[in-house]
Design a protein around this motif. Structure first.
Motif, PDB file in Angstrom:
ATOM      1  N   LYS A   7      -5.521   0.681   6.168  1.00  0.00           N
ATOM      2  CA  LYS A   7      -5.080   0.316   5.122  1.00  0.00           C
ATOM      3  C   LYS A   7      -5.589   2.009   4.156  1.00  0.00           C
ATOM      4  O   LYS A   7      -4.828   2.141   3.309  1.00  0.00           O
ATOM      5  CB  LYS A   7      -5.521  -0.900   3.770  1.00  0.00           C
ATOM      6  CG  LYS A   7      -4.347  -1.583   4.696  1.00  0.00           C
ATOM      7  CD  LYS A   7      -3.346  -1.833   4.619  1.00  0.00           C
ATOM      8  CE  LYS A   7      -2.566  -3.100   5.131  1.00  0.00           C
ATOM      9  NZ  LYS A   7      -0.546  -3.059   4.875  1.00  0.00           N
ATOM     10  N   THR A   8      -6.350   2.626   4.875  1.00  0.00           N
ATOM     11  CA  THR A   8      -6.469   3.671   4.094  1.00  0.00           C
ATOM     12  C   THR A   8      -5.923   5.116   4.454  1.00  0.00           C
ATOM     13  O   THR A   8      -6.386   6.381   3.590  1.00  0.00           O
ATOM     14  CB  THR A   8      -7.816   3.568   4.758  1.00  0.00           C
ATOM     15  OG1 THR A   8      -8.481   3.959   5.316  1.00  0.00           O
ATOM     16  CG2 THR A   8      -8.926   2.837   3.750  1.00  0.00           C
ATOM     17  N   ARG A   9      -5.446   5.092   5.522  1.00  0.00           N
ATOM     18  CA  ARG A   9      -4.556   6.185   5.961  1.00  0.00           C
ATOM     19  C   ARG A   9      -3.596   6.751   4.777  1.00  0.00           C
ATOM     20  O   ARG A   9      -3.188   5.636   3.539  1.00  0.00           O
ATOM     21  CB  ARG A   9      -3.607   6.034   6.851  1.00  0.00           C
ATOM     22  CG  ARG A   9      -2.611   5.263   6.734  1.00  0.00           C
ATOM     23  CD  ARG A   9      -2.260   4.918   8.588  1.00  0.00           C
ATOM     24  NE  ARG A   9      -0.130   4.406   7.978  1.00  0.00           N
ATOM     25  CZ  ARG A   9       0.075   3.142   7.691  1.00  0.00           C
ATOM     26  NH1 ARG A   9      -1.010   2.127   7.469  1.00  0.00           N
ATOM     27  NH2 ARG A   9       1.203   2.706   7.886  1.00  0.00           N
ATOM     28  N   LEU A  10      -3.536   7.989   4.777  1.00  0.00           N
ATOM     29  CA  LEU A  10      -2.647   8.793   3.670  1.00  0.00           C
ATOM     30  C   LEU A  10      -1.308   7.753   4.136  1.00  0.00           C
ATOM     31  O   LEU A  10      -0.614   8.131   4.892  1.00  0.00           O
ATOM     32  CB  LEU A  10      -2.568  10.456   4.226  1.00  0.00           C
ATOM     33  CG  LEU A  10      -2.085  10.740   2.466  1.00  0.00           C
ATOM     34  CD1 LEU A  10      -2.393  10.301   0.902  1.00  0.00           C
ATOM     35  CD2 LEU A  10      -1.934  12.153   2.577  1.00  0.00           C
ATOM     36  N   ARG A  11      -0.245   7.192   2.719  1.00  0.00           N
ATOM     37  CA  ARG A  11       0.576   6.872   3.211  1.00  0.00           C
ATOM     38  C   ARG A  11       1.995   7.298   2.173  1.00  0.00           C
ATOM     39  O   ARG A  11       1.869   7.814   0.911  1.00  0.00           O
ATOM     40  CB  ARG A  11       1.079   5.547   3.476  1.00  0.00           C
ATOM     41  CG  ARG A  11       0.278   4.656   4.261  1.00  0.00           C
ATOM     42  CD  ARG A  11       0.210   3.267   3.596  1.00  0.00           C
ATOM     43  NE  ARG A  11       1.338   2.697   4.300  1.00  0.00           N
ATOM     44  CZ  ARG A  11       1.601   1.696   3.582  1.00  0.00           C
ATOM     45  NH1 ARG A  11       1.072   0.329   3.127  1.00  0.00           N
ATOM     46  NH2 ARG A  11       2.866   0.704   4.253  1.00  0.00           N
ATOM     47  N   ASP A  12       2.896   7.668   3.009  1.00  0.00           N
ATOM     48  CA  ASP A  12       4.319   8.443   2.025  1.00  0.00           C
ATOM     49  C   ASP A  12       4.811   7.462   1.500  1.00  0.00           C
ATOM     50  O   ASP A  12       4.498   5.899   1.557  1.00  0.00           O
ATOM     51  CB  ASP A  12       5.523   8.364   2.652  1.00  0.00           C
ATOM     52  CG  ASP A  12       5.411  10.090   3.464  1.00  0.00           C
ATOM     53  OD1 ASP A  12       4.564  11.418   2.533  1.00  0.00           O
ATOM     54  OD2 ASP A  12       5.145   9.977   4.872  1.00  0.00           O
ATOM     55  N   ALA A  13       4.557   7.431  -0.282  1.00  0.00           N
ATOM     56  CA  ALA A  13       5.675   5.967  -1.237  1.00  0.00           C
ATOM     57  C   ALA A  13       6.142   6.749  -2.186  1.00  0.00           C
ATOM     58  O   ALA A  13       6.038   8.375  -2.339  1.00  0.00           O
ATOM     59  CB  ALA A  13       3.674   5.562  -2.163  1.00  0.00           C
TER      60      ALA A  13
END
Length: 229
Positions: A7-13
């Motif tokens: 959950k700490t990875r960089l995710r597109d939003a």
């Protein structure tokens, strides 16, 4: 390979500012995140969330405007349609409001879109305007590469005051006068986005493309503020 459980990875939003014009000035749709939320607990925010893999497969009745599509693809070729779908999906899930065009879905309807399709609509990206981008700094429990979209409430296909189909992720859904929004418990980035959008609205309607898109870039060791032309 990216660890989908991290959950700490960089995710597109994608995040959506729905703005309603009133005699007293513009108002924006906001809700409050739960106090147990891992990201921005108890804060007032705009509807939005992370990109799902399935978003790239969802059909759009109308595509993004060319200028919006081009700016979204800076650093991320071909991501525009999926981000638009994510924005429309999050708006639907968190508020029950529909941004779409009347029509039948071409093929099987995904589970997240059953109610949307049953109402007789296909998602439409034509009204979305890309107005801000921000990457969460390192060290936070959740990190997002968030693109903020602006739409006029007049583009909503359903009653903009009917939140009866919303999930429970956001509470206290309400139209907040933009001049009063900073009195709420807001994340820092929400305050910054509000200021930028207010400045844009003083000179243009929500349907107009901004001259440039502000971008807080926290990918490197130091924060950088840029503008996407």
């Amino acid at each position: 390979m990216t660890d989908e459980t991290d959950k700490t990875r960089l995710r597109d939003a994608a995040t959506v500012l729905v703005v309603r014009r009133t005699a007293e000035g513009p108002a924006v749709l906001m809700g409050m995140r739960g106090e147990q939320a891992a990201f921005m607990p108890s804060k007032f925010v705009f509807p939005g969330g992370a990109l799902d893999r399935a978003d790239a497969e969802v059909p759009l009745a109308l595509p993004l405007a060319p200028a919006t599509a081009s700016r979204l693809e800076v650093d991320a070729p071909a991501i525009g349609p999926a981000l638009a779908v994510a924005a429309i999906r999050e708006l639907w899930e968190e508020t029950g409001l529909i941004l779409g065009a009347p029509g039948a879905w071409p093929g099987e309807v995904p589970p997240d879109w059953q109610g949307f399709a049953a109402a007789g609509f296909v998602p439409s990206a034509a009204a979305l305007r890309f107005v801000f981008r921000a990457i969460t700094p390192p060290g936070r429990p959740r990190r997002f590469d968030a693109r903020f979209f602006l739409i006029d409430a007049a583009e909503i296909a359903t009653d903009p005051d009917d939140f009866s189909r919303a999930c429970d992720e956001l509470s206290h859904l309400q139209w907040v006068p933009m001049a009063e929004a900073r009195r709420l418990n807001l994340p820092f980035i929400t305050e910054v986005v509000l200021a930028e959008v207010q400045a844009h609205l003083r000179e243009a309607a929500p349907g107009a493309e901004p001259a440039q898109v502000p971008f807080f870039d926290n990918r490197g060791p130091r924060s950088a503020f840029q503008r996407i032309g």
